[in-house]
Scaffold this motif. Structure first.
Motif, PDB file in Angstrom:
ATOM      1  N   ASP A 180       0.836  -1.196   0.000  1.00  0.00           N
ATOM      2  CA  ASP A 180       0.000   0.000   0.000  1.00  0.00           C
ATOM      3  C   ASP A 180       0.871   1.247   0.000  1.00  0.00           C
TER       4      ASP A 180
ATOM      5  N   SER B 130       0.706   3.960  -1.648  1.00  0.00           N
ATOM      6  CA  SER B 130       0.136   5.273  -1.918  1.00  0.00           C
ATOM      7  C   SER B 130      -1.143   5.486  -1.129  1.00  0.00           C
ATOM      8  N   ASP B 131      -1.384   6.749  -0.825  1.00  0.00           N
ATOM      9  CA  ASP B 131      -2.613   7.152  -0.151  1.00  0.00           C
ATOM     10  C   ASP B 131      -3.347   8.127  -1.061  1.00  0.00           C
ATOM     11  N   GLU B 132      -4.405   7.663  -1.702  1.00  0.00           N
ATOM     12  CA  GLU B 132      -5.237   8.506  -2.562  1.00  0.00           C
ATOM     13  C   GLU B 132      -4.423   9.264  -3.593  1.00  0.00           C
ATOM     14  N   GLY B 133      -3.544   8.571  -4.314  1.00  0.00           N
ATOM     15  CA  GLY B 133      -2.770   9.182  -5.389  1.00  0.00           C
ATOM     16  C   GLY B 133      -1.463   9.803  -4.957  1.00  0.00           C
ATOM     17  N   GLU B 134      -1.261  10.015  -3.690  1.00  0.00           N
ATOM     18  CA  GLU B 134      -0.008  10.572  -3.169  1.00  0.00           C
ATOM     19  C   GLU B 134       0.787   9.470  -2.496  1.00  0.00           C
TER      20      GLU B 134
END
Length: 93
Positions: free
Chosen positions: A64, A66-70
């Protein structure tokens, strides 16, 4: 997708012009049956890079990254740590 290619393209260029495989191919081509050996080396090099890239993509998806594209915070910390490690190695050289 375009941004991902833009981020990876400089790394791909560095791998492509890395001198060790280029020197190896030149030396292999000068040996007996050099064309066949050179072709085998180039194919093995490409398969190896593809395998490493696939493993990295699998682990990045599982971890995981990335967090929402970032990028996740741990990814930035890891990149900073690797950069500092490379800087220390450069200073030592």
């Amino acid at each position: 997708m375009g941004r991902a290619l833009g981020d990876i393209l400089p790394l791909a260029v560095v791998v492509a012009i890395f001198p060790v495989p280029i020197i190896a191919v030149v030396l292999v081509l000068g040996s007996d049956r050099g064309t066949a050996k050179g072709l085998a080396f180039v194919l093995a090099w490409c398969v190896g890079l593809t395998a490493v890239g696939g493993v990295v993509l699998v682990f990045a998806g599982v971890a995981d990254a990335s967090d929402e594209g970032e990028p996740a915070t741990w990814v930035n910390v890891l990149l900073l740590g690797l950069g500092l490690l490379l800087l220390a190695a450069a200073i030592r050289q």
